[in-house]
Design an enzyme around this catalytic site. Sequence first.
Site, mmCIF file in Angstrom:
data_model
loop_
_atom_site.group_PDB
_atom_site.id
_atom_site.type_symbol
_atom_site.label_atom_id
_atom_site.label_comp_id
_atom_site.label_asym_id
_atom_site.label_seq_id
_atom_site.Cartn_x
_atom_site.Cartn_y
_atom_site.Cartn_z
ATOM 1 N N ASN A 1 54.136 48.437 10.110
ATOM 2 C CA ASN A 1 52.839 48.706 10.750
ATOM 3 C C ASN A 1 52.659 50.174 11.133
ATOM 4 O OD1 ASN A 1 54.501 48.865 12.943
ATOM 5 N ND2 ASN A 1 53.208 47.638 14.285
ATOM 6 N N ASP B 1 56.099 46.266 16.120
ATOM 7 C CA ASP B 1 55.735 45.029 16.827
ATOM 8 C C ASP B 1 56.916 44.500 17.642
ATOM 9 O OD1 ASP B 1 53.090 44.919 15.982
ATOM 10 O OD2 ASP B 1 53.584 43.815 14.158
ATOM 11 N N LYS C 1 50.355 45.168 5.660
ATOM 12 C CA LYS C 1 51.687 45.307 6.274
ATOM 13 C C LYS C 1 52.851 45.001 5.312
ATOM 14 C CE LYS C 1 50.398 44.516 11.099
ATOM 15 N NZ LYS C 1 50.899 43.874 12.319
ATOM 16 N N GLY D 1 53.778 37.098 10.230
ATOM 17 C CA GLY D 1 54.414 38.388 10.504
ATOM 18 C C GLY D 1 54.724 38.557 11.985
ATOM 19 N N THR E 1 47.225 47.478 9.169
ATOM 20 C CA THR E 1 46.928 46.129 9.622
ATOM 21 C C THR E 1 46.625 45.273 8.404
ATOM 22 O OG1 THR E 1 45.658 44.800 11.194
ATOM 23 C CG2 THR E 1 44.457 46.605 10.134
HETATM 24 P P1 ATR Z 1 50.364 36.824 11.402
HETATM 25 O O1 ATR Z 1 51.040 37.458 10.230
HETATM 26 O O2 ATR Z 1 49.367 37.680 12.093
HETATM 27 O O3 ATR Z 1 51.355 36.209 12.362
HETATM 28 P P2 ATR Z 1 49.572 34.495 9.766
HETATM 29 O O4 ATR Z 1 50.615 34.714 8.746
HETATM 30 O O5 ATR Z 1 48.184 34.260 9.304
HETATM 31 O O6 ATR Z 1 49.429 35.701 10.805
HETATM 32 O O7 ATR Z 1 50.025 33.325 10.739
HETATM 33 C C1 ATR Z 1 49.179 32.532 11.453
HETATM 34 C C2 ATR Z 1 49.996 31.424 12.089
HETATM 35 O O8 ATR Z 1 49.131 30.512 12.774
HETATM 36 C C3 ATR Z 1 50.766 30.615 11.051
HETATM 37 O O9 ATR Z 1 52.004 30.254 11.604
HETATM 38 C C4 ATR Z 1 49.845 29.404 10.865
HETATM 39 O O10 ATR Z 1 50.495 28.240 10.399
HETATM 40 P P3 ATR Z 1 50.708 27.989 8.807
HETATM 41 O O11 ATR Z 1 51.888 28.836 8.411
HETATM 42 O O12 ATR Z 1 50.971 26.535 8.694
HETATM 43 O O13 ATR Z 1 49.437 28.426 8.144
HETATM 44 C C5 ATR Z 1 49.348 29.200 12.268
HETATM 45 N N1 ATR Z 1 48.104 28.418 12.294
HETATM 46 C C6 ATR Z 1 46.862 28.827 11.973
HETATM 47 N N2 ATR Z 1 45.961 27.810 12.120
HETATM 48 C C7 ATR Z 1 46.676 26.729 12.520
HETATM 49 C C8 ATR Z 1 46.327 25.368 12.862
HETATM 50 N N3 ATR Z 1 45.061 24.927 12.786
HETATM 51 N N4 ATR Z 1 47.328 24.543 13.260
HETATM 52 C C9 ATR Z 1 48.615 24.969 13.328
HETATM 53 N N5 ATR Z 1 48.997 26.245 13.042
HETATM 54 C C10 ATR Z 1 48.047 27.110 12.648
#
Ligand code: ATR
Length: 287
Positions: free
Chosen positions: A92, A108, A71, A137, A67
């Site tokens: 993962n 996933d 990853k 991811g 996690t």
């Molecule tokens: P994971 O790999 O678990 O999918 P991540 O890479 O942290 O996690 O992705 C989080 C997602 O939520 C991203 O698409 C992020 O947008 P950004 O690429 O612009 O950071 C989105 N996200 C988080 N907070 C946000 C907010 N306040 N408004 C819009 N999008 C948000």
Amino acid sequence: MRITGRTRLAGIMGWPVAHSRSPTLHNFWLDENGIDGVYVPLAVRPDRLEEALRALPALGFRGCNLTIPHKPAALSVVDRVDPLARRIGALNTVVVMPDDSLEGSNTDVFGFRENLRDHVPDWDAAVGPAVVLGAGGAARAVVAALIADGVGEIRLSNRTITRSEQVAADLESPGCRLTVVAWDERAAALQDTGLLVNTTSLGMTGEPELEIDLARLPPTAIVVDIVYVPLETALLAAARRRGHRTVDGLGMLLHQGRPGFEAWYGAPARVTRELRTAVLTTLAKNR
Ligand code: ATR
């Protein structure tokens, strides 16, 4: 649980790892199958990931899950990576093979597809374009799953547009048009679609709500949120009030664990109501 000295070992590496629900999930399956095994949280610092993965065969581990933040980094450590995980850019699940080599995959994609099928058995990729919100991811895994299901067009929208462009470039595939939509245009992108998936962290407990006007979403469209705390996000509640079929994120978590469990312990990993209850109970306790 019984520790006999022949106990089969697996676990999850993360930093931090305490938030992970995977131990509840896998230990439930171990108990259910009466297997002499255990699945443990492994707090592994990022700079020690390679050392930790390489130690798995030496310690007699069957494998592990990964996690945050491991990853993507694990891709360059293991000996073989399945092509899908390579395209997504994240692993993962790691399986220790009989010759002690490490094989990595990304489950996933499997988790998303199985969860969607559980909730919407008649899901048909031909219902129309899909909109995927987010570009992390999880978004990559969802896009890969939808491409595999035969969705003809996927509209990608993320706050940071360059990340959506990168997803489109990395996952480009014949037979599926990947288009990038500005975050401010996300509501307009719902026109004529068959599926909306939120993969952002918005709507999760402690995070801001996802704001999106669903007015243009066709009544037949399915709405999926991969967030599972809370189980019903504001997005899913709004979609349900409009009469859409909705899919929560818990099933994706449960199903993504199945391939690893089955490889390490050689027994079936079933997603049942009892399992959902057990995981939801741990979630409620740790809130
Ligand atoms: P994971 O790999 O678990 O999918 P991540 O890479 O942290 O996690 O992705 C989080 C997602 O939520 C991203 O698409 C992020 O947008 P950004 O690429 O612009 O950071 C989105 N996200 C988080 N907070 C946000 C907010 N306040 N408004 C819009 N999008 C948000």
